[in-house]
Design an enzyme around this catalytic site. Sequence first.
Site, PDB file in Angstrom:
ATOM      1  CE1 TYR A  71      -4.020   2.047   0.407  1.00 10.06           C
ATOM      2  CE2 TYR A  71      -2.602   3.374   1.816  1.00 10.06           C
ATOM      3  CZ  TYR A  71      -3.768   3.226   1.094  1.00 10.06           C
ATOM      4  OH  TYR A  71      -4.670   4.251   1.026  1.00 10.06           O
ATOM      5  CG  PHE A 123      -7.211  17.318 -24.855  1.00 10.10           C
ATOM      6  CD1 PHE A 123      -7.430  16.775 -26.109  1.00 10.10           C
ATOM      7  CD2 PHE A 123      -7.506  16.545 -23.747  1.00 10.10           C
ATOM      8  CE1 PHE A 123      -7.926  15.481 -26.258  1.00 10.10           C
ATOM      9  CE2 PHE A 123      -8.000  15.254 -23.883  1.00 10.10           C
ATOM     10  CZ  PHE A 123      -8.215  14.720 -25.145  1.00 10.10           C
ATOM     11  CB  THR A 124     -12.037  17.287 -24.305  1.00  5.58           C
ATOM     12  OG1 THR A 124     -11.186  16.140 -24.210  1.00  5.58           O
ATOM     13  CG2 THR A 124     -12.431  17.485 -25.763  1.00  5.58           C
ATOM     14  CG  ASP A 214      -1.183  17.430 -22.274  1.00  2.87           C
ATOM     15  OD1 ASP A 214      -0.580  16.351 -22.234  1.00  2.87           O
ATOM     16  OD2 ASP A 214      -2.404  17.517 -22.517  1.00  2.87           O
ATOM     17  CE  LYS A 257      -3.934   9.966 -24.697  1.00  2.00           C
ATOM     18  NZ  LYS A 257      -4.725  10.052 -23.444  1.00  2.00           N
ATOM     19  NE  ARG A 381     -12.173  14.725 -30.021  1.00  2.00           N
ATOM     20  CZ  ARG A 381     -12.032  14.346 -28.746  1.00  2.00           C
ATOM     21  NH1 ARG A 381     -10.838  14.032 -28.266  1.00  2.00           N
ATOM     22  NH2 ARG A 381     -13.061  14.280 -27.947  1.00  2.00           N
ATOM     23  CG  PHE A 447     -16.599  14.279 -26.713  1.00  2.00           C
ATOM     24  CD1 PHE A 447     -16.387  15.460 -26.025  1.00  2.00           C
ATOM     25  CD2 PHE A 447     -15.768  13.204 -26.455  1.00  2.00           C
ATOM     26  CE1 PHE A 447     -15.360  15.570 -25.092  1.00  2.00           C
ATOM     27  CE2 PHE A 447     -14.727  13.304 -25.529  1.00  2.00           C
ATOM     28  CZ  PHE A 447     -14.538  14.493 -24.851  1.00  2.00           C
TER      29      PHE A 447
HETATM   30  N1  F0G Z   1      -4.003  15.583 -22.882  1.00  2.00           N
HETATM   31  C1  F0G Z   1      -4.075  15.162 -24.149  1.00  2.00           C
HETATM   32  C2  F0G Z   1      -3.382  15.933 -25.228  1.00  2.00           C
HETATM   33  C3  F0G Z   1      -4.813  14.016 -24.459  1.00  2.00           C
HETATM   34  O1  F0G Z   1      -4.879  13.606 -25.720  1.00  2.00           O
HETATM   35  C4  F0G Z   1      -5.465  13.320 -23.415  1.00  2.00           C
HETATM   36  C5  F0G Z   1      -6.286  12.160 -23.699  1.00  2.00           C
HETATM   37  C6  F0G Z   1      -5.346  13.796 -22.103  1.00  2.00           C
HETATM   38  C7  F0G Z   1      -4.601  14.935 -21.886  1.00  2.00           C
HETATM   39  C8  F0G Z   1      -6.033  13.117 -20.948  1.00  2.00           C
HETATM   40  O2  F0G Z   1      -5.412  11.932 -20.645  1.00  2.00           O
HETATM   41  O3  F0G Z   1      -7.121  10.173 -21.147  1.00  2.00           O
HETATM   42  O4  F0G Z   1      -5.147   9.704 -19.676  1.00  2.00           O
HETATM   43  O5  F0G Z   1      -6.997  11.139 -18.882  1.00  2.00           O
HETATM   44  N2  F0G Z   1      -6.652  11.855 -24.859  1.00  2.00           N
HETATM   45  C9  F0G Z   1      -7.415  10.686 -25.249  1.00  2.00           C
HETATM   46  C10 F0G Z   1      -7.730  10.771 -26.714  1.00  2.00           C
HETATM   47  C11 F0G Z   1      -8.626  10.442 -24.423  1.00  2.00           C
HETATM   48  O6  F0G Z   1      -8.442   9.889 -27.203  1.00  2.00           O
HETATM   49  O7  F0G Z   1      -7.261  11.691 -27.385  1.00  2.00           O
HETATM   50  P1  F0G Z   1      -6.229  10.668 -20.063  1.00  2.00           P
END
Ligand code: F0G
Length: 455
Positions: A71, A123-124, A214, A257, A381, A447
């Site tokens: 833990y 980014f979303t 990022d 990624k 997108r 989305f």
């Molecule tokens: N920043 C970028 C540029 C991303 O593409 C993503 C995730 C995140 C942050 C968030 O990371 O998913 O580990 O919480 N992108 C995925 C995509 C979801 O399909 O582009 P996460």
Amino acid sequence: MPAIAEPYRIKMVEPITMTTREQREAAIRAAGYNTFLLRSDDVYIDLLTDSGTSAMSDRQWSAMMMGDEAYAGARSFDHLVESVRENYGFPLVCPTHQGRGAEHLISKILITPGQHVPGNMYFTTTRVHQELAGGTFHDVIIDEAHDPASRHPFKGNVDLDKFQALIDEVGADQIAYINVAVTVNMAGGQPVSMANIRAVREICDRYGIILWSDATRLAENAWFIQEREDGYAGRPVAEIVREMLSHFDGITMSGKKDCLVNIGGFLAMRDEAILTKARELVVVYEGMPTYGGLAGRDLDAMAVGLREALDDDYLTHRIGQVRYLGERLQAAGVPIVEPIGGHAVFIDAAAFLDHLSQDELPAQTLAAEIFLDSGVRSMERGIVSAGRDADGNNRYPKLELVRLTIPRRVYTNSHMDVVADSVIRVFQRRREIQGLTFVYESPTLRFFTSRFEPL
Ligand code: F0G
């Protein structure tokens, strides 16, 4: 480019299902015409995302068997810290369950409500966490990034004049930090140049602004620097990554990624005070500071994967495969975002379905049509992803795209041929395609879970 074969061989396979047109019609109807709501079993080739979909190596699986599930104080955490220090050059690490966990923490730590956060395109999840922490996001990417046809080699670059103008307008002390994404996902997987990172650093130093990254697709960004920027040809990606990161105060990382894992993320930084705050928050939202919501084995897989992702041969094949798909589409006249990016081919849905208005959701429509044609799953997108502004009005992004996202080390170029043939078939009958409309709109990150029906 000469043909480049996979720099690995296949040790284990996962059978995938082939479906009939009738089965796909039933599946997309049941999913409300949203590819996020399809069952994976109904998908033939899954290009929804490159996130968490990588194939791990035998070395990663071996490391998982050695995971320490204590833990607190697990040695798996030490392995991650060692790997981040050696490969990224940051001394301090706070693991999180994935990238948005890290975004949540850093937004809470650095943003005082009312402050501003510039970034090279939104980014979303990143923007949502900045807004939930009381910040206002400002897009300071160069104009070329919003033009699918511009062939600028570093379309992810920060526009220094836009950044300076924001500083002049709100004052440097009202800027929580600047977030520079490498590469820029929403612009089409476009890289940022080393020269641009250096120039942003200079402005940050002049005004005492924190420079965050990022760094989700940092290896792919470094490969483009090696390919395109003067002085970097022939230099190993691993070296370019360390130079890139030397300019940043810290990073948020989605390990899903460029750490080649199915789950995981972290914050990495130089400042002890930021780490202390991250540790205070991580225990509330994620887990102990030595596991951050992950199993010990996940930390070990990430420690190995982040090193593997910096391999030049792996990256040349990876980006070459994305390019192979993109060039097949280009040769058939399909409008795509240029230059072809690092993790995906982005179809310009506005140009592809130019008889539809943006309110008829061209990218959402096209993603559904490609699935119907072949069982290939892609992602919208465009206007659906962009969501609504603070006043509740739809945002109308300049880019209305469908993303064909290539998982790492998963598919072969034969799969890419199937995808290309399908998109080209849909392109040939594009004039018959009608748009979609919302039947259920979810209030945040719409989305993911909204439902649609044909107009
Ligand atoms: N920043 C970028 C540029 C991303 O593409 C993503 C995730 C995140 C942050 C968030 O990371 O998913 O580990 O919480 N992108 C995925 C995509 C979801 O399909 O582009 P996460």
